[in-house]
Design an enzyme around this catalytic site. Structure first.
Site, short mmCIF file in Angstrom:
data_model
loop_
_atom_site.label_atom_id
_atom_site.label_comp_id
_atom_site.label_asym_id
_atom_site.label_seq_id
_atom_site.Cartn_x
_atom_site.Cartn_y
_atom_site.Cartn_z
N ILE A 108 0.89 -1.17 0.00
CA ILE A 108 0.00 0.00 0.00
C ILE A 108 0.92 1.21 0.00
O ILE A 108 1.92 1.24 0.75
CB ILE A 108 -0.88 0.03 1.29
CG1 ILE A 108 -1.71 -1.25 1.45
CG2 ILE A 108 -1.78 1.28 1.30
CD1 ILE A 108 -2.76 -1.52 0.40
N GLU A 112 6.22 -14.96 1.66
CA GLU A 112 7.51 -14.67 2.26
C GLU A 112 7.51 -13.23 2.73
O GLU A 112 6.98 -12.36 2.04
CB GLU A 112 8.64 -14.81 1.22
CG GLU A 112 9.10 -16.21 1.01
CD GLU A 112 9.15 -16.55 -0.46
OE1 GLU A 112 9.04 -15.64 -1.29
OE2 GLU A 112 9.26 -17.74 -0.77
N TYR A 145 -0.12 -10.17 8.95
CA TYR A 145 -0.34 -11.56 8.52
C TYR A 145 -0.78 -12.43 9.70
O TYR A 145 -1.67 -13.28 9.56
CB TYR A 145 0.93 -12.13 7.88
CG TYR A 145 1.33 -11.42 6.60
CD1 TYR A 145 0.38 -11.03 5.66
CD2 TYR A 145 2.66 -11.11 6.34
CE1 TYR A 145 0.74 -10.37 4.50
CE2 TYR A 145 3.03 -10.45 5.16
CZ TYR A 145 2.06 -10.08 4.26
OH TYR A 145 2.42 -9.43 3.10
C1 LIG Z 1 2.28 -4.16 5.16
C2 LIG Z 1 1.32 -3.14 4.56
C3 LIG Z 1 0.76 -3.68 3.25
C4 LIG Z 1 0.16 -2.90 5.54
O1 LIG Z 1 -0.75 -2.01 4.92
P1 LIG Z 1 -1.54 -0.91 5.74
O2 LIG Z 1 -2.56 -0.32 4.84
O3 LIG Z 1 -0.59 0.04 6.37
O4 LIG Z 1 -2.22 -1.80 6.85
P2 LIG Z 1 -3.51 -1.47 7.74
O5 LIG Z 1 -3.67 0.01 7.92
O6 LIG Z 1 -4.67 -2.21 7.18
O7 LIG Z 1 -3.07 -2.10 9.12
C5 LIG Z 1 -3.06 -3.47 9.27
C6 LIG Z 1 -2.31 -3.89 10.50
O8 LIG Z 1 -0.93 -3.69 10.28
C7 LIG Z 1 -0.34 -3.29 11.50
N1 LIG Z 1 0.18 -1.94 11.33
C8 LIG Z 1 -0.11 -1.07 10.34
N2 LIG Z 1 0.65 0.04 10.47
C9 LIG Z 1 1.42 -0.14 11.57
C10 LIG Z 1 2.44 0.61 12.22
N3 LIG Z 1 2.80 1.82 11.78
N4 LIG Z 1 3.06 0.06 13.30
C11 LIG Z 1 2.71 -1.17 13.75
N5 LIG Z 1 1.74 -1.93 13.17
C12 LIG Z 1 1.12 -1.43 12.11
C13 LIG Z 1 -1.39 -3.38 12.56
O9 LIG Z 1 -1.38 -4.69 13.06
C14 LIG Z 1 -2.63 -3.11 11.76
O10 LIG Z 1 -3.77 -3.68 12.31
P3 LIG Z 1 -4.71 -2.79 13.34
O11 LIG Z 1 -5.06 -1.55 12.61
O12 LIG Z 1 -5.89 -3.70 13.56
O13 LIG Z 1 -3.88 -2.55 14.54
C15 LIG Z 1 2.01 -1.77 4.31
O14 LIG Z 1 2.57 -1.33 5.52
C16 LIG Z 1 3.07 -1.79 3.24
O15 LIG Z 1 2.78 -1.67 2.06
N6 LIG Z 1 4.32 -1.93 3.65
C17 LIG Z 1 5.45 -1.90 2.71
C18 LIG Z 1 5.45 -3.07 1.77
C19 LIG Z 1 5.39 -4.38 2.49
O16 LIG Z 1 6.03 -4.58 3.51
N7 LIG Z 1 4.63 -5.32 1.91
C20 LIG Z 1 4.53 -6.65 2.44
C21 LIG Z 1 5.55 -7.51 1.77
S1 LIG Z 1 5.54 -9.16 2.42
#
Ligand SMILES: CC(C)(COP(=O)(O)OP(=O)(O)OC[C@H]1O[C@@H](n2cnc3c(N)ncnc32)[C@H](O)[C@@H]1OP(=O)(O)O)[C@@H](O)C(=O)NCCC(=O)NCCS
Length: 147
Positions: free
Chosen positions: A74, A106, A118
């Site tokens: 995202i 992974e 996850y």
């Molecule tokens: C991993 C990723 C897809 C999560 O997307 P997101 O839109 O930020 O996630 P959400 O807002 O739906 O949050 C989902 C959960 O992630 C965790 N989370 C999100 N942001 C967080 C932060 N800043 N610190 C800690 N936990 C966090 C929480 O568990 C959260 O759940 P909750 O809201 O019920 O507490 C996003 O951070 C991303 O794109 N990261 C970089 C790319 C990546 O790592 N992709 C995965 C490759 S395996």
């Protein structure tokens, strides 16, 4: 704010290549996406569109035995607003509907945000792939059992 998850098309590839490069510092590349979308019957790629901009995507391979998350992000400015959960839930639903017994992925071992997400959706640590990434960070393989 208007948003939707929809199938990725060839026209979306340049935006996804840019997005991956921004987020990961590298990309699967135009050619890989092109062949995935046009030749691979097991590939399922979806984009998250927010206000007509591509703000993330998830790619999956789904066959009879196994589904795998190829990649998932995202955009930074839209993180931590629930979109990651929405996209992951969508992908899990698709796998459930496909009656596939398990999903694997992974993740970098220090990617705490993604690992937490996850785990929230029932993925469990399976094993490590040592020095899996270019910078030699280990990958954790996580699996969600759908049976
Ligand atoms: C991993 C990723 C897809 C999560 O997307 P997101 O839109 O930020 O996630 P959400 O807002 O739906 O949050 C989902 C959960 O992630 C965790 N989370 C999100 N942001 C967080 C932060 N800043 N610190 C800690 N936990 C966090 C929480 O568990 C959260 O759940 P909750 O809201 O019920 O507490 C996003 O951070 C991303 O794109 N990261 C970089 C790319 C990546 O790592 N992709 C995965 C490759 S395996």
């Amino acid at each position: 704010m208007k948003y939707q998850i929809r199938e990725m098309t060839i026209n979306d590839i340049p935006d996804i290549v840019d997005g991956e490069t921004r987020i990961f510092g590298e990309t699967l590349g135009f050619d890989m996406f092109y062949s995935e979308l046009s030749l691979n019957p097991f590939a399922f790629y979806f984009v998250l569109e927010i206000d007509e901009g591509i703000r993330g995507y998830i790619g999956l391979w789904i066959d009879k035995e196994h589904a795998e998350v190829v990649n998932f992000y995202i955009d930074k400015e839209f993180q931590n607003q629930g979109f990651g959960k929405m996209v992951l839930e969508f992908a899990i639903k698709l796998c459930e509907m496909s009656k596939v017994p398990m999903i694997s992925l992974e993740v970098r071992e220090h990617n705490d945000v993604a690992i937490k997400l996850y785990e929230k959706y029932g993925f469990k640590f399976s094993h490590k792939r040592e020095k899996y990434y270019k910078d030699l960070e280990d990958a954790l393989v996580m699996i969600k059992d759908l049976r």
